[in-house]
Design a protein around this motif. Structure first.
Motif, PDB file in Angstrom:
ATOM      1  N   CYS A  28       0.833  -1.196   0.000  1.00 30.49           N
ATOM      2  CA  CYS A  28       0.000   0.000   0.000  1.00 30.49           C
ATOM      3  C   CYS A  28       0.872   1.253   0.000  1.00 30.49           C
ATOM      4  O   CYS A  28       1.991   1.244   0.533  1.00 30.49           O
ATOM      5  CB  CYS A  28      -0.893   0.017   1.241  1.00 30.49           C
ATOM      6  N   GLU A  29       0.362   2.329  -0.595  1.00 30.11           N
ATOM      7  CA  GLU A  29       1.076   3.597  -0.639  1.00 30.11           C
ATOM      8  C   GLU A  29       1.524   3.999   0.766  1.00 30.11           C
ATOM      9  O   GLU A  29       0.764   3.917   1.728  1.00 30.11           O
ATOM     10  CB  GLU A  29       0.166   4.688  -1.226  1.00 30.11           C
ATOM     11  N   GLY A  30       2.786   4.388   0.878  1.00 23.15           N
ATOM     12  CA  GLY A  30       3.352   4.759   2.168  1.00 23.15           C
ATOM     13  C   GLY A  30       4.177   3.656   2.796  1.00 23.15           C
ATOM     14  O   GLY A  30       5.000   3.915   3.666  1.00 23.15           O
ATOM     15  N   SER A  32       6.706  -0.033   2.263  1.00 19.97           N
ATOM     16  CA  SER A  32       7.879  -0.386   1.454  1.00 19.97           C
ATOM     17  C   SER A  32       7.737  -1.805   0.930  1.00 19.97           C
ATOM     18  O   SER A  32       7.389  -2.718   1.691  1.00 19.97           O
ATOM     19  CB  SER A  32       9.166  -0.298   2.285  1.00 19.97           C
ATOM     20  N   PRO A  93      10.366   2.070  -1.303  1.00 22.12           N
ATOM     21  CA  PRO A  93       9.175   2.737  -0.769  1.00 22.12           C
ATOM     22  C   PRO A  93       8.118   2.944  -1.853  1.00 22.12           C
ATOM     23  O   PRO A  93       8.440   3.359  -2.967  1.00 22.12           O
ATOM     24  CB  PRO A  93       9.698   4.087  -0.274  1.00 22.12           C
ATOM     25  N   VAL A  95       5.947   5.266  -2.709  1.00 16.34           N
ATOM     26  CA  VAL A  95       5.616   6.676  -2.475  1.00 16.34           C
ATOM     27  C   VAL A  95       5.757   7.485  -3.764  1.00 16.34           C
ATOM     28  O   VAL A  95       6.484   7.105  -4.677  1.00 16.34           O
ATOM     29  CB  VAL A  95       6.513   7.286  -1.373  1.00 16.34           C
ATOM     30  N   ASP A 101       3.512  10.901  -9.000  1.00 19.18           N
ATOM     31  CA  ASP A 101       2.087  10.656  -8.786  1.00 19.18           C
ATOM     32  C   ASP A 101       1.339  10.475 -10.098  1.00 19.18           C
ATOM     33  O   ASP A 101       1.137  11.434 -10.836  1.00 19.18           O
ATOM     34  CB  ASP A 101       1.490  11.819  -7.990  1.00 19.18           C
ATOM     35  N   HIS A 107      -5.644   6.859  -3.738  1.00 18.07           N
ATOM     36  CA  HIS A 107      -4.756   6.088  -2.860  1.00 18.07           C
ATOM     37  C   HIS A 107      -4.239   4.903  -3.680  1.00 18.07           C
ATOM     38  O   HIS A 107      -4.998   4.086  -4.173  1.00 18.07           O
ATOM     39  CB  HIS A 107      -5.492   5.597  -1.614  1.00 18.07           C
TER      40      HIS A 107
END
Length: 194
Positions: A28-30, A32, A93, A95, A101, A107
């Motif tokens: 999930c985003e955030g 690693s 990560p 991110v 983006d 998300h």
């Protein structure tokens, strides 16, 4: 380090024939993503940082953050390959600062499929080369400030070393330019002997 260099089609046929199953990890985003191989070296086959469904990584997220299921970052595979191919393990990560983006307000998650490629022996075939720094523990130095210094050198070293029994290399800014000024760098080469 030794790694087989095969085209993806041949690799897939070989792996199917040997009964080797690709590994998949979703982060999930955030978080690693952690890729590792007990035997052999990582070869990233597929990667996407984005969103392709409404069921993955949805805990606590409002509907407007998970509705876009057509969110793709086409450079995800090359980003993951540059950071992980040819080594035994890596952590990346999930991110925006790593992948940028692909869809603001959504998300995202990092979906990776990879294999562990076994070793072999013979003449040199360069699989991957980077002049820079991918971690802080290799060649420790007070100027080892960042693990995010990339200057891919795969094509250059393939032309210098492929097909030879041995190949001497130097690591210097004069040969590879300086991808990260004031950062102590090293030359990392992953190759196979075929």
């Amino acid at each position: 380090m030794l790694v087989h260099k095969l085209s993806l089609i041949i690799l897939m046929l070989l792996l199917c024939h040997l009964g080797v199953d690709a590994k998949r990890t979703v982060t999930c985003e955030g978080g690693s993503a952690h890729l590792s191989c007990d035997l052999g070296f990582v070869k990233v086959l597929e990667a996407n940082f984005g969103r392709t469904d409404r069921t993955t990584c949805i805990s606590g997220r409002p509907a407007n953050q998970i509705n876009n299921v057509h969110c793709f970052r086409e450079s995800s595979l090359s980003t993951m390959s540059a950071r992980c191919d040819g080594i035994k393990s890596c952590s990346v990560p999930a991110v925006n600062s790593v992948f940028s983006d692909p869809c603001f307000g959504t998300h995202k998650f990092l979906d990776i499929t990879y294999d562990c490629i076994p070793s072999s022996s013979g003449v040199i075939l360069v699989h991957y080369a980077n002049y820079g720094r991918r971690d802080l523990s290799t060649c420790p130095h007070k100027l080892a400030k960042t693990p995010h210094c990339y200057s891919p050198q795969t094509s250059s070293l393939r032309s210098r070393c492929n097909g030879k029994k041995s190949c001497s290399l130097s690591a210097s800014n004069s040969l590879y330019s300086d991808p990260c000024p004031r950062v102590n760098k090293y030359l990392e080469v992953t190759y196979s002997c075929v």
